[in-house]
Design a protein around this motif. Structure first.
Motif, PDB file in Angstrom:
ATOM      1  N   GLN A  85      28.852 -26.686  22.426  1.00 26.33           N
ATOM      2  CA  GLN A  85      27.273 -26.604  22.796  1.00 26.33           C
ATOM      3  C   GLN A  85      26.277 -27.619  22.681  1.00 26.33           C
ATOM      4  OE1 GLN A  85      27.535 -23.507  23.992  1.00 26.33           O
ATOM      5  NE2 GLN A  85      25.334 -23.349  24.066  1.00 26.33           N
ATOM      6  N   GLN A  86      27.369 -29.178  22.260  1.00 28.80           N
ATOM      7  CA  GLN A  86      26.895 -30.330  22.218  1.00 28.80           C
ATOM      8  C   GLN A  86      26.930 -30.869  23.324  1.00 28.80           C
ATOM      9  OE1 GLN A  86      24.816 -32.282  19.803  1.00 28.80           O
ATOM     10  NE2 GLN A  86      26.487 -31.869  18.378  1.00 28.80           N
ATOM     11  N   ILE A  87      27.611 -30.035  24.392  1.00 35.64           N
ATOM     12  CA  ILE A  87      27.612 -31.214  25.605  1.00 35.64           C
ATOM     13  C   ILE A  87      26.358 -31.139  26.030  1.00 35.64           C
ATOM     14  CG2 ILE A  87      27.875 -30.664  28.213  1.00 35.64           C
ATOM     15  CD1 ILE A  87      30.922 -29.634  27.339  1.00 35.64           C
ATOM     16  N   PHE A  88      25.044 -29.779  25.873  1.00 32.76           N
ATOM     17  CA  PHE A  88      23.926 -30.048  26.283  1.00 32.76           C
ATOM     18  C   PHE A  88      22.912 -30.618  25.072  1.00 32.76           C
ATOM     19  CE2 PHE A  88      26.190 -26.209  27.000  1.00 32.76           C
ATOM     20  CZ  PHE A  88      26.364 -26.118  29.181  1.00 32.76           C
ATOM     21  N   ASN A  89      23.382 -31.516  24.540  1.00 35.20           N
ATOM     22  CA  ASN A  89      22.222 -31.963  23.609  1.00 35.20           C
ATOM     23  C   ASN A  89      22.981 -34.061  23.537  1.00 35.20           C
ATOM     24  OD1 ASN A  89      20.325 -32.051  21.477  1.00 35.20           O
ATOM     25  ND2 ASN A  89      22.146 -32.400  19.985  1.00 35.20           N
ATOM     26  N   ALA A  90      23.685 -34.013  22.260  1.00 33.14           N
ATOM     27  CA  ALA A  90      24.282 -35.616  22.225  1.00 33.14           C
ATOM     28  C   ALA A  90      25.166 -35.800  23.315  1.00 33.14           C
ATOM     29  CB  ALA A  90      24.597 -35.246  20.587  1.00 33.14           C
ATOM     30  N   GLY A 229      21.976 -29.349  16.277  1.00 31.94           N
ATOM     31  CA  GLY A 229      21.091 -29.881  16.353  1.00 31.94           C
ATOM     32  C   GLY A 229      21.124 -30.854  16.174  1.00 31.94           C
ATOM     33  N   TRP A 230      21.575 -30.230  14.136  1.00 33.11           N
ATOM     34  CA  TRP A 230      21.778 -31.034  12.852  1.00 33.11           C
ATOM     35  C   TRP A 230      23.109 -31.770  13.277  1.00 33.11           C
ATOM     36  CZ3 TRP A 230      26.172 -31.479  10.263  1.00 33.11           C
ATOM     37  CH2 TRP A 230      26.260 -32.134   8.202  1.00 33.11           C
ATOM     38  N   ALA A 231      23.998 -32.014  13.977  1.00 35.39           N
ATOM     39  CA  ALA A 231      25.042 -32.604  14.272  1.00 35.39           C
ATOM     40  C   ALA A 231      24.522 -33.693  15.321  1.00 35.39           C
ATOM     41  CB  ALA A 231      26.334 -31.890  14.763  1.00 35.39           C
ATOM     42  N   GLY A 232      23.747 -33.660  16.518  1.00 38.02           N
ATOM     43  CA  GLY A 232      24.113 -34.348  16.685  1.00 38.02           C
ATOM     44  C   GLY A 232      23.148 -35.602  16.826  1.00 38.02           C
ATOM     45  N   THR A 233      21.943 -35.702  15.703  1.00 41.50           N
ATOM     46  CA  THR A 233      21.559 -36.669  14.255  1.00 41.50           C
ATOM     47  C   THR A 233      22.323 -37.461  14.383  1.00 41.50           C
ATOM     48  OG1 THR A 233      21.166 -35.272  12.867  1.00 41.50           O
ATOM     49  CG2 THR A 233      19.619 -35.213  14.525  1.00 41.50           C
ATOM     50  N   ARG A 234      23.779 -37.118  14.120  1.00 39.06           N
ATOM     51  CA  ARG A 234      25.100 -38.401  13.616  1.00 39.06           C
ATOM     52  C   ARG A 234      25.098 -39.172  14.902  1.00 39.06           C
ATOM     53  NH1 ARG A 234      22.694 -35.526   9.899  1.00 39.06           N
ATOM     54  NH2 ARG A 234      22.669 -34.301   8.299  1.00 39.06           N
ATOM     55  N   LEU A 235      24.699 -38.960  15.735  1.00 40.49           N
ATOM     56  CA  LEU A 235      25.395 -40.229  16.357  1.00 40.49           C
ATOM     57  C   LEU A 235      24.319 -41.096  16.603  1.00 40.49           C
ATOM     58  CD1 LEU A 235      26.792 -40.481  18.914  1.00 40.49           C
ATOM     59  CD2 LEU A 235      24.711 -39.844  20.846  1.00 40.49           C
ATOM     60  N   GLU A 236      23.385 -40.671  15.620  1.00 38.56           N
ATOM     61  CA  GLU A 236      22.735 -42.651  15.877  1.00 38.56           C
ATOM     62  C   GLU A 236      23.204 -43.275  14.333  1.00 38.56           C
ATOM     63  OE1 GLU A 236      18.912 -40.624  14.850  1.00 38.56           O
ATOM     64  OE2 GLU A 236      18.107 -40.502  17.267  1.00 38.56           O
ATOM     65  N   THR A 237      23.874 -42.683  13.601  1.00 38.98           N
ATOM     66  CA  THR A 237      24.313 -43.312  12.334  1.00 38.98           C
ATOM     67  C   THR A 237      26.105 -43.881  12.614  1.00 38.98           C
ATOM     68  OG1 THR A 237      24.257 -41.095  11.519  1.00 38.98           O
ATOM     69  CG2 THR A 237      22.540 -42.609  11.322  1.00 38.98           C
ATOM     70  N   MET A 238      26.817 -42.754  13.518  1.00 37.71           N
ATOM     71  CA  MET A 238      28.365 -43.574  13.495  1.00 37.71           C
ATOM     72  C   MET A 238      28.521 -43.363  14.480  1.00 37.71           C
ATOM     73  SD  MET A 238      28.997 -39.049  12.350  1.00 37.71           S
ATOM     74  CE  MET A 238      30.871 -39.601  12.582  1.00 37.71           C
TER      75      MET A 238
END
Length: 281
Positions: A85-90, A229-238
């Motif tokens: 499902q992350q494919i369609f987000n981050a 949605g919650w995990a996708g925000t971690r792309l900014e910090t990792m």
């Protein structure tokens, strides 16, 4: 599903997103018009006799154990689908910044990845069915819970590959061949997750609440998309490699749990079958 990213995505990225959204609206209107025009050719809805409350089946002790197990599996399935499902987000944001989309001297729209993913999913689903049919001619075909675990393991490999691709970038662009390999592997994993899980839930669900269980089954997609949605925000910090490695770890945890659930699922199914046999006799 396969063609729409080619049309809407290309219009949106090349000419402006208002053109992409307009094309999507026109496509939905055309689809509705086709449905309305062909509605008269659809078979009439069958009349379903409504059971009186006294005629409804009561759940046995074995049925309640089955329900408990099915409900407990929902968060595990949600974890297994986190990566897909992350494919369609981050993933699309990262892909736009990381892949080299140059193809035959022109830049390919990022949205075409969704078309490739959809096509790969359909192809891998068909090939998976064919593979297990050929396998069953010589060997015992795994039960659904084992296929779910296999699907989770394949998904882990796909995201380990994606983490390796991110690490190999070294500040440069990543070849699209990494994307091809990732999407093919992830599609094989997906083919062993959602369709197989639905079959398992339909087969395990007590007859008295079969339709309800099918509806409850899709709650795992709701949970997975909220986690995405919650995990996708971690792309900014990792870093990207750690971000995708974290997805592989989460899906790996679900694979371990699914392997551990093989025994309980088989026992619950056996108990339900014995109780059903006693009730018929």
């Amino acid at each position: 599903m396969i063609a729409s990213p080619l049309v809407c995505g290309t219009l949106g990225e090349v000419y402006g997103w208002h053109y992409g959204f307009a094309a999507a609206g026109i496509g939905m209107a055309v689809g509705l018009a086709i449905y309305m025009a062909g509605a008269r050719h659809l078979p009439a809805e069958p009349k379903i006799a409504v059971r009186k409350p006294a005629e409804r089946q009561r759940l046995s002790a074995a049925d309640w154990r089955v329900l408990g197990l099915l409900l407990a599996m929902l968060p595990v399935l949600a974890l297994a689908l986190l990566g897909n499902q992350q494919i369609f987000n981050a993933y699309m944001i990262w892909a736009q910044a990381s892949y080299d989309f140059t193809l035959f001297g022109r830049t390919m729209p990022t949205s075409w990845l969704i078309t490739f993913d959809a096509a790969a999913s359909v192809a891998m689903l068909a090939l998976s069915v064919l593979f297990w049919r050929v396998w069953s001619r010589r060997f015992a075909e795994p039960v659904e819970i084992t296929k779910l675990a296999i699907g989770a393991v394949v998904t882990v490999v796909a995201f380990l590959l994606l983490a390796a691709a991110a690490q190999s970038a070294g500040g440069g662009k990543i070849s699209l061949w990494w994307a091809v390999a990732f999407h093919v592997l992830n599609s094989i994993g997906f083919a062993h997750l959602v369709p197989v899980a639905l079959v398992l839930y339909v087969r395990m669900a007590p007859q008295a609440v079969g339709a309800t269980i099918v509806g409850i089954f899709y709650l795992h997609l709701f949970v997975a998309n909220n986690l995405v949605g919650w995990a996708g925000t971690r792309l900014e910090t990792m870093t990207a490699d750690r971000f995708w490695l974290a997805h592989a770890v989460v899906v790996g945890i679900s694979a371990v749990i699914l392997f551990a659930l093989r025994g309980p699922v088989k026992r619950v199914l056996a108990d339900a079958a014995r109780e059903a046999s006693r009730s018929r006799s």
